[in-house]
Scaffold this motif. Structure first.
Motif, short mmCIF file in Angstrom:
data_model
loop_
_atom_site.label_atom_id
_atom_site.label_comp_id
_atom_site.label_asym_id
_atom_site.label_seq_id
_atom_site.Cartn_x
_atom_site.Cartn_y
_atom_site.Cartn_z
N TRP A 50 0.76 -1.21 -0.25
CA TRP A 50 0.01 -0.06 0.12
C TRP A 50 0.77 1.37 -0.06
CZ3 TRP A 50 -5.03 -0.28 -1.67
CH2 TRP A 50 -5.38 -1.35 -1.31
N ILE A 51 2.02 1.33 0.30
CA ILE A 51 2.98 2.26 0.47
C ILE A 51 3.29 2.71 -0.95
CG2 ILE A 51 5.22 3.30 0.99
CD1 ILE A 51 4.90 1.72 3.86
N LEU A 52 3.86 1.60 -1.84
CA LEU A 52 4.05 1.64 -3.25
C LEU A 52 2.84 2.38 -4.11
CD1 LEU A 52 6.61 -1.05 -3.96
CD2 LEU A 52 7.29 1.30 -3.71
N PHE A 53 1.75 1.74 -3.68
CA PHE A 53 0.58 1.97 -4.47
C PHE A 53 0.00 3.36 -4.07
CE2 PHE A 53 -3.97 2.18 -4.71
CZ PHE A 53 -4.07 1.66 -6.02
N GLY A 54 0.12 3.84 -2.81
CA GLY A 54 -0.14 5.26 -2.50
C GLY A 54 0.65 6.03 -3.10
N GLY A 55 2.06 5.88 -2.97
CA GLY A 55 2.92 6.60 -3.67
C GLY A 55 2.52 6.94 -5.28
N ALA A 56 2.36 5.70 -5.79
CA ALA A 56 2.02 5.96 -7.47
C ALA A 56 0.60 6.81 -7.59
CB ALA A 56 1.93 4.49 -8.03
N ALA A 57 -0.51 6.27 -6.66
CA ALA A 57 -1.56 7.21 -6.81
C ALA A 57 -1.24 8.85 -6.58
CB ALA A 57 -2.79 6.60 -6.03
N ALA A 58 -0.57 9.22 -5.37
CA ALA A 58 -0.21 10.48 -5.34
C ALA A 58 0.45 11.08 -6.49
CB ALA A 58 0.37 10.38 -3.89
N LEU A 59 1.39 10.37 -7.18
CA LEU A 59 2.15 11.17 -8.26
C LEU A 59 1.00 11.17 -9.39
CD1 LEU A 59 5.50 8.82 -8.07
CD2 LEU A 59 5.09 11.43 -7.16
N CYS A 60 0.39 10.42 -9.73
CA CYS A 60 -0.80 10.48 -10.65
C CYS A 60 -1.66 11.68 -10.64
CB CYS A 60 -1.48 9.11 -10.89
SG CYS A 60 -0.61 7.83 -11.55
N PHE A 61 -2.09 11.90 -9.34
CA PHE A 61 -2.82 13.09 -9.15
C PHE A 61 -2.28 14.24 -9.18
CE2 PHE A 61 -4.42 16.24 -5.76
CZ PHE A 61 -5.58 16.37 -6.14
N LEU A 62 -0.93 14.42 -8.79
CA LEU A 62 -0.14 15.58 -8.81
C LEU A 62 0.13 16.07 -10.06
CD1 LEU A 62 1.84 15.38 -5.68
CD2 LEU A 62 0.04 16.71 -5.96
N SER A 63 0.45 15.08 -11.06
CA SER A 63 0.91 15.29 -12.33
C SER A 63 0.05 15.60 -13.24
CB SER A 63 1.75 14.07 -12.94
OG SER A 63 0.97 13.09 -13.06
N THR A 64 -1.29 15.27 -13.03
CA THR A 64 -2.54 15.53 -13.78
C THR A 64 -3.06 16.96 -13.17
OG1 THR A 64 -3.11 13.10 -13.62
CG2 THR A 64 -5.00 14.80 -14.17
N LEU A 65 -2.97 17.18 -12.11
CA LEU A 65 -3.22 18.47 -11.48
C LEU A 65 -2.45 19.48 -12.23
CD1 LEU A 65 -4.83 20.39 -9.45
CD2 LEU A 65 -3.11 19.72 -7.80
N ASP A 66 -1.37 19.47 -12.16
CA ASP A 66 -0.38 20.30 -12.66
C ASP A 66 -0.53 20.61 -14.16
OD1 ASP A 66 2.31 21.91 -11.98
OD2 ASP A 66 2.62 20.88 -13.91
N ILE A 67 -0.69 19.64 -14.83
CA ILE A 67 -0.96 19.82 -16.46
C ILE A 67 -2.17 20.41 -16.59
CG2 ILE A 67 -2.18 17.65 -16.94
CD1 ILE A 67 -0.21 17.80 -19.70
N ALA A 68 -3.10 20.24 -15.78
CA ALA A 68 -4.64 20.96 -15.97
C ALA A 68 -4.47 22.42 -15.68
CB ALA A 68 -5.71 20.22 -15.05
N LEU A 69 -3.64 22.61 -14.65
CA LEU A 69 -3.63 24.09 -14.13
C LEU A 69 -3.00 24.90 -15.29
CD1 LEU A 69 -2.86 23.51 -10.33
CD2 LEU A 69 -4.76 24.69 -11.40
N ALA A 70 -1.85 23.96 -15.75
CA ALA A 70 -1.02 24.75 -16.97
C ALA A 70 -1.70 25.00 -18.35
CB ALA A 70 0.35 23.74 -17.37
N LEU A 71 -2.80 24.34 -18.29
CA LEU A 71 -3.79 24.42 -19.69
C LEU A 71 -4.57 25.54 -19.33
CD1 LEU A 71 -4.93 23.81 -22.49
CD2 LEU A 71 -6.21 21.86 -21.25
N TYR A 72 -5.10 25.82 -18.12
CA TYR A 72 -6.02 26.62 -17.58
C TYR A 72 -5.32 27.89 -17.79
CZ TYR A 72 -9.33 29.57 -15.03
OH TYR A 72 -10.10 30.63 -14.56
#
Length: 340
Positions: A50-72
């Motif tokens: 769950w530590i690796l899975f949680g880290g992977a999920a957090a990285l997915c969320f942050l990378s998606t958030l950043d590119i969405a903010l960059a587009l807006y």
């Protein structure tokens, strides 16, 4: 006129980030498969790291958030803005909520990537805290720098590039310098430990165990080294753009936030692929020489006589379809392998 204007840097950064974002999600899909499935079966909850899975999920969320903010941000700067100064003024408002959130995404993703690296090192060294104390100190330094950058940036109300503010400049340079040092030192500790274990175990390894150009640990070392170099070089270049106060910082940070996740995923994917290619057999393989006894007339029973006994070894290789819960929960590299 600037050689590389802020507006142009943001456009190039958005293009670079969009390209890497696609690569990142491809690797994220394979990573999710490695973490959640084994032998094409869904793992039980107790088998998932769950530590690796949680880290992977957090990285997915942050990378998606950043590119969405960059587009807006790009739409706001080039289409919706009516204020004097145009797009450059929108991008240079470093206290705007978009710039603060984008900065938080970049710094937090780097913090998470560094934490996962330290976690792998901690597991490989049998959960020894004294080994990772220097890395934890560097990591806490990065965390404090991030908190300071975001808190000061939110109230600064200045119109300048992200790396040109005198109030933020020392903390930004310190953050990226600490990140580079942390990655170099922790990756070196990891590789050193794996190399030492591989060297010590090579004397007991059968020739058939090294088919394919080396043992499993050797391939893990190569994966960690290559991903570590990718991450460290990117962080170093980002640090240089901050130190030189170059507008190219918007390109390097866009590159950085995606590379953190890609490097993290590649270690898991490559180790999992290597583990899946390992040959398995349920049939026992027995080799040896039978023990022979001499006739009574040829036996030497005098005191002090040396008796040579040949000990044979039976080698079995079995496929464990259920997997090991202990390995699944503690492995720092893949869900199925643990370095000990």
């Amino acid at each position: 006129m600037d050689v590389f204007p802020t507006t142009e840097a943001h456009i190039v950064g958005l293009f670079v980030q969009s390209t890497l974002f696609g690569i990142f999600w491809v690797t994220a899909g394979f990573t999710a498969q490695a973490l959640l499935f084994t032998d094409r079966k869904l793992r039980r909850a107790s088998q998932i790291n769950w530590i690796l899975f949680g880290g992977a999920a957090a990285l997915c969320f942050l990378s998606t958030l950043d590119i969405a903010l960059a587009l807006y941000h790009a739409i706001l700067a080039f289409v919706l803005t009516k204020q004097l100064g145009g797009a450059a003024e929108v991008y240079n408002d470093i206290s705007s909520w978009i710039n603060i959130l984008k900065s938080a995404a970049v710094y937090t993703e780097t913090i998470i990537g560094d934490f996962m690296l330290i976690y792998r090192c901690w597991i490989v060294y049998f959960k020894s805290w004294k080994v990772i104390i220097p890395s934890i100190i560097l990591w806490l330094g990065c965390l404090l720098c991030e908190i300071r950058i975001l808190s000061v940036g939110a109230i600064l109300r200045a119109s300048t590039t992200a790396n040109a503010s005198l109030e933020l400049f020392p903390y930004q340079c310190a953050f990226w310098a600490l990140t580079v040092v942390l990655n170099i030192s922790t990756t070196t500790l990891l590789i050193w430990r794996l190399w030492k274990v591989d060297r010590d175990s090579s004397r007991y390894r059968y020739q058939s165990d090294e088919s394919g150009g080396g043992g499993t640990l050797r391939h893990v070392m190569i994966s960690i080294l290559e991903s570590g170099l990718l991450y460290t070089i990117t962080a170093f270049v980002t640090c240089i753009t901050f130190v030189t106060k170059s507008p190219a910082v918007y390109v390097t940070t866009a590159f950085e936030i995606q590379v953190v996740g890609i490097a993290f995923n590649l270690i898991i994917i490559r180790a999992e692929r290597r583990s899946a290619r390992r040959p398995r057999s349920t049939a026992p393989s027995v080799t040896g020489v039978p023990l022979q006894f001499l006739p009574d007339s040829r036996r030497n029973t005098q005191p002090g006589t040396r008796i040579h006994v040949l000990v044979t070894q039976n080698t079995f290789q079995e496929a464990d379809e259920r997997g090991s819960e202990k390995d699944d929960t503690e492995s720092p590299i893949t869900p199925d392998t643990e370095c000990k």
